[in-house]
Design a protein around this motif. Structure first.
Motif, mmCIF file in Angstrom:
data_model
loop_
_atom_site.group_PDB
_atom_site.id
_atom_site.type_symbol
_atom_site.label_atom_id
_atom_site.label_comp_id
_atom_site.label_asym_id
_atom_site.label_seq_id
_atom_site.Cartn_x
_atom_site.Cartn_y
_atom_site.Cartn_z
ATOM 1 N N VAL A 15 0.857 -1.175 0.000
ATOM 2 C CA VAL A 15 0.000 0.000 0.000
ATOM 3 C C VAL A 15 0.897 1.229 0.000
ATOM 4 N N ASP A 16 0.560 2.224 -0.846
ATOM 5 C CA ASP A 16 1.382 3.431 -0.875
ATOM 6 C C ASP A 16 1.151 4.275 0.377
ATOM 7 N N ILE A 17 1.896 5.331 0.489
ATOM 8 C CA ILE A 17 1.863 6.170 1.692
ATOM 9 C C ILE A 17 0.485 6.791 1.948
ATOM 10 N N SER A 18 -0.304 6.998 0.886
ATOM 11 C CA SER A 18 -1.639 7.584 1.056
ATOM 12 C C SER A 18 -2.630 6.576 1.647
ATOM 13 N N GLY A 19 -2.306 5.290 1.517
ATOM 14 C CA GLY A 19 -3.211 4.242 1.979
ATOM 15 C C GLY A 19 -4.304 3.914 0.971
ATOM 16 N N ARG A 20 -4.333 4.620 -0.139
ATOM 17 C CA ARG A 20 -5.401 4.437 -1.130
ATOM 18 C C ARG A 20 -4.974 3.593 -2.340
ATOM 19 N N LEU A 21 -3.711 3.629 -2.705
ATOM 20 C CA LEU A 21 -3.236 2.891 -3.878
ATOM 21 C C LEU A 21 -2.581 1.590 -3.420
ATOM 22 N N TRP A 22 -3.109 0.476 -3.925
ATOM 23 C CA TRP A 22 -2.616 -0.847 -3.560
ATOM 24 C C TRP A 22 -2.043 -1.524 -4.802
ATOM 25 N N ALA A 23 -0.829 -2.062 -4.688
ATOM 26 C CA ALA A 23 -0.202 -2.863 -5.738
ATOM 27 C C ALA A 23 -0.310 -4.320 -5.288
ATOM 28 N N VAL A 24 -0.979 -5.142 -6.095
ATOM 29 C CA VAL A 24 -1.321 -6.513 -5.685
ATOM 30 C C VAL A 24 -0.610 -7.532 -6.572
ATOM 31 N N ASP A 25 0.038 -8.503 -5.919
ATOM 32 C CA ASP A 25 0.630 -9.637 -6.626
ATOM 33 C C ASP A 25 -0.378 -10.770 -6.643
ATOM 34 N N VAL A 26 -0.634 -11.296 -7.842
ATOM 35 C CA VAL A 26 -1.547 -12.431 -8.011
ATOM 36 C C VAL A 26 -0.694 -13.632 -8.443
ATOM 37 N N PRO A 27 -0.446 -14.585 -7.527
ATOM 38 C CA PRO A 27 0.392 -15.739 -7.860
ATOM 39 C C PRO A 27 -0.242 -16.641 -8.913
ATOM 40 N N PRO A 28 0.559 -17.458 -9.599
ATOM 41 C CA PRO A 28 0.054 -18.312 -10.682
ATOM 42 C C PRO A 28 -1.138 -19.206 -10.335
ATOM 43 N N PRO A 29 -1.190 -19.855 -9.152
ATOM 44 C CA PRO A 29 -2.301 -20.782 -8.917
ATOM 45 C C PRO A 29 -3.646 -20.136 -8.603
ATOM 46 N N VAL A 30 -3.693 -18.813 -8.483
ATOM 47 C CA VAL A 30 -4.946 -18.129 -8.113
ATOM 48 C C VAL A 30 -6.014 -18.345 -9.177
ATOM 49 N N ASP A 31 -7.246 -18.591 -8.735
ATOM 50 C CA ASP A 31 -8.400 -18.640 -9.633
ATOM 51 C C ASP A 31 -8.736 -17.188 -9.990
ATOM 52 N N TYR A 32 -8.075 -16.696 -11.035
ATOM 53 C CA TYR A 32 -8.177 -15.272 -11.350
ATOM 54 C C TYR A 32 -9.584 -14.871 -11.793
ATOM 55 N N ALA A 33 -10.299 -15.749 -12.456
ATOM 56 C CA ALA A 33 -11.659 -15.407 -12.892
ATOM 57 C C ALA A 33 -12.532 -15.084 -11.672
ATOM 58 N N MET A 34 -12.409 -15.889 -10.625
ATOM 59 C CA MET A 34 -13.203 -15.664 -9.421
ATOM 60 C C MET A 34 -12.752 -14.389 -8.694
ATOM 61 N N MET A 35 -11.448 -14.217 -8.577
ATOM 62 C CA MET A 35 -10.923 -13.025 -7.905
ATOM 63 C C MET A 35 -11.321 -11.766 -8.657
ATOM 64 N N ARG A 36 -11.166 -11.808 -9.968
ATOM 65 C CA ARG A 36 -11.508 -10.660 -10.808
ATOM 66 C C ARG A 36 -12.981 -10.300 -10.662
ATOM 67 N N SER A 37 -13.825 -11.304 -10.626
ATOM 68 C CA SER A 37 -15.259 -11.087 -10.465
ATOM 69 C C SER A 37 -15.554 -10.353 -9.151
ATOM 70 N N SER A 38 -14.897 -10.766 -8.080
ATOM 71 C CA SER A 38 -15.085 -10.119 -6.771
ATOM 72 C C SER A 38 -14.617 -8.667 -6.810
ATOM 73 N N LEU A 39 -13.470 -8.429 -7.438
ATOM 74 C CA LEU A 39 -12.945 -7.059 -7.513
ATOM 75 C C LEU A 39 -13.808 -6.177 -8.417
ATOM 76 N N LEU A 40 -14.297 -6.747 -9.511
ATOM 77 C CA LEU A 40 -15.164 -5.957 -10.401
ATOM 78 C C LEU A 40 -16.479 -5.598 -9.719
#
Length: 161
Positions: A110-135
């Motif tokens: 998280v950056d110093i403002s607390g608002r910008l987050w840089a997220v690492d998504v490892p290879p085994p993650v079910d990205y379709a499900m994660m993406r759906s939650s974030l969207l």
């Protein structure tokens, strides 16, 4: 015999005009470690502003004598990790975002403002499900969401290839 950890170094990634405006800087410096190939390094953190590169990716660098910096030159190979960025628009969204990221075994900075987050998504993650939650959170106006670098496996899983 245990492999010795490699020393980390910082290299400069020149930012696009838009990213530079957000970053209030012309470059973002990322931690990297040397590989066995001359002038190729492995990225060791998640970028907040640079696009097209994720944790573990291998990139080629060059020495810029004028700037006295080691500078990103080109992408070499992906690690299977993806990088996404989140902007927290609603303070009440923090715990919901953390729940989503933890459920998918992601790590983030998280950056110093607390608002910008840089997220690492490892290879085994079910990205379709994660993406759906974030969207869903983005549709509610709770967060801004950007896919900064998607690995082939995550693109395919989310039907983006």
């Amino acid at each position: 015999m245990t492999e010795q950890p490699r020393a980390l170094h910082k290299i400069a990634f020149d930012l696009s005009e838009d990213a530079a405006a957000w970053a209030r800087a012309a470059v973002e410096k990322l931690w990297v470690e040397k590989t066995d190939v001359r002038m190729e390094v492995r990225v060791r953190n998640v970028p907040f502003y640079a696009k097209g590169v994720a944790f573990g990716d291998v990139v080629r660098v060059r020495i810029d004598h004028e700037r006295r910096q080691i500078v990103y030159e080109e992408f070499v190979s992906e690690s299977g990790h993806s990088a996404v960025r989140l902007i927290i628009m609603d303070d009440d969204a923090n715990s919901r975002v953390v729940d989503v990221l933890r459920a998918h075994d992601c790590w983030w900075e998280v950056d110093i403002s607390g608002r910008l987050w840089a997220v690492d998504v490892p290879p085994p993650v079910d990205y379709a499900m994660m993406r759906s939650s974030l969207l869903r959170l983005a549709d509610e106006g709770a967060i801004g969401f950007e896919e900064a670098a998607l690995a082939a496996g995550h693109r395919q899983a989310a039907g983006l290839s």
